[in-house]
Design a protein around this motif. Structure first.
Motif, PDB file in Angstrom:
ATOM      1  N   TRP A  52       0.810  -1.211   0.000  1.00  0.00           N
ATOM      2  CA  TRP A  52       0.000   0.000   0.000  1.00  0.00           C
ATOM      3  C   TRP A  52       0.849   1.269   0.000  1.00  0.00           C
ATOM      4  CZ3 TRP A  52      -4.797  -1.132  -1.115  1.00  0.00           C
ATOM      5  CH2 TRP A  52      -5.750  -0.110  -1.114  1.00  0.00           C
ATOM      6  N   ARG A  71      -4.751   0.245  -6.694  1.00  0.00           N
ATOM      7  CA  ARG A  71      -5.419   0.623  -5.444  1.00  0.00           C
ATOM      8  C   ARG A  71      -5.931   2.051  -5.532  1.00  0.00           C
ATOM      9  NH1 ARG A  71      -0.458   2.477  -5.101  1.00  0.00           N
ATOM     10  NH2 ARG A  71       0.396   3.763  -3.430  1.00  0.00           N
ATOM     11  N   GLU A  73      -6.513   4.766  -2.772  1.00  0.00           N
ATOM     12  CA  GLU A  73      -6.295   5.033  -1.358  1.00  0.00           C
ATOM     13  C   GLU A  73      -7.469   5.760  -0.736  1.00  0.00           C
ATOM     14  OE1 GLU A  73      -2.024   5.945  -0.297  1.00  0.00           O
ATOM     15  OE2 GLU A  73      -2.010   6.373  -2.457  1.00  0.00           O
ATOM     16  N   ASN A  76     -10.041   3.070  -0.059  1.00  0.00           N
ATOM     17  CA  ASN A  76      -9.580   1.852   0.605  1.00  0.00           C
ATOM     18  C   ASN A  76      -9.971   0.621  -0.198  1.00  0.00           C
ATOM     19  OD1 ASN A  76      -7.991   2.176   2.868  1.00  0.00           O
ATOM     20  ND2 ASN A  76      -9.713   2.431   4.258  1.00  0.00           N
ATOM     21  N   SER A  97      -5.845  -9.086   2.847  1.00  0.00           N
ATOM     22  CA  SER A  97      -5.220  -7.882   3.359  1.00  0.00           C
ATOM     23  C   SER A  97      -4.313  -8.205   4.535  1.00  0.00           C
ATOM     24  CB  SER A  97      -6.290  -6.886   3.805  1.00  0.00           C
ATOM     25  OG  SER A  97      -5.686  -5.757   4.387  1.00  0.00           O
TER      26      SER A  97
END
Length: 128
Positions: A52, A71, A73, A76, A97
């Motif tokens: 991440w 992804r 951010e 999420n 995750s």
């Protein structure tokens, strides 16, 4: 916290699908997310993962050049864009995750034990 995967379905060989995986809580903490898959009668295998903090990625050899993980951010959410699908991609796809522990090094990303949260799975079926 729960991971909610969506986007699976039935597609013809050569087609595309995009899977999404969102955390049920906005304040969800994670340092890596990814996807595993399990075909009928076979063991579960690593597909791809993303760290991440820096966006670095890892892919299984079988999907390199066809699948892309990304992804968002702000949401999420992690995505899996699957292009050039093949019948052998048919499987249940699980979102994962890592929400505890240190940022995983590259070699850890393909290991199931790296991840502490697992989604419910979404079925992807590719017809020939």
């Amino acid at each position: 916290v729960q991971l909610q995967a969506s986007g699976g379905g039935l597609v013809q060989a050569g087609g595309s699908l995009r899977l999404s995986c969102a955390a049920s809580e906005r304040t969800f903490s994670r340092n890596a997310m990814g996807w595993f898959r399990q075909a009928p009668g076979k063991e579960r295998n690593f597909v791809t993962a993303i760290r991440w903090s820096d966006g670095s990625t890892r892919y299984a050899d079988s999907v390199k050049g066809r699948f892309t993980i990304s992804r968002d951010e702000t949401k999420n959410t992690v995505y899996l864009q699957m292009n050039g699908l093949k019948p052998e991609d048919t499987a249940v796809y699980y979102c994962v995750s890592r929400s505890v522990g240190n940022l995983p090094i590259w070699s850890m990303l393909a290991d199931e034990s790296t991840y502490d949260l697992w989604g419910q799975g979404t079925q992807v079926t590719v017809s020939s």
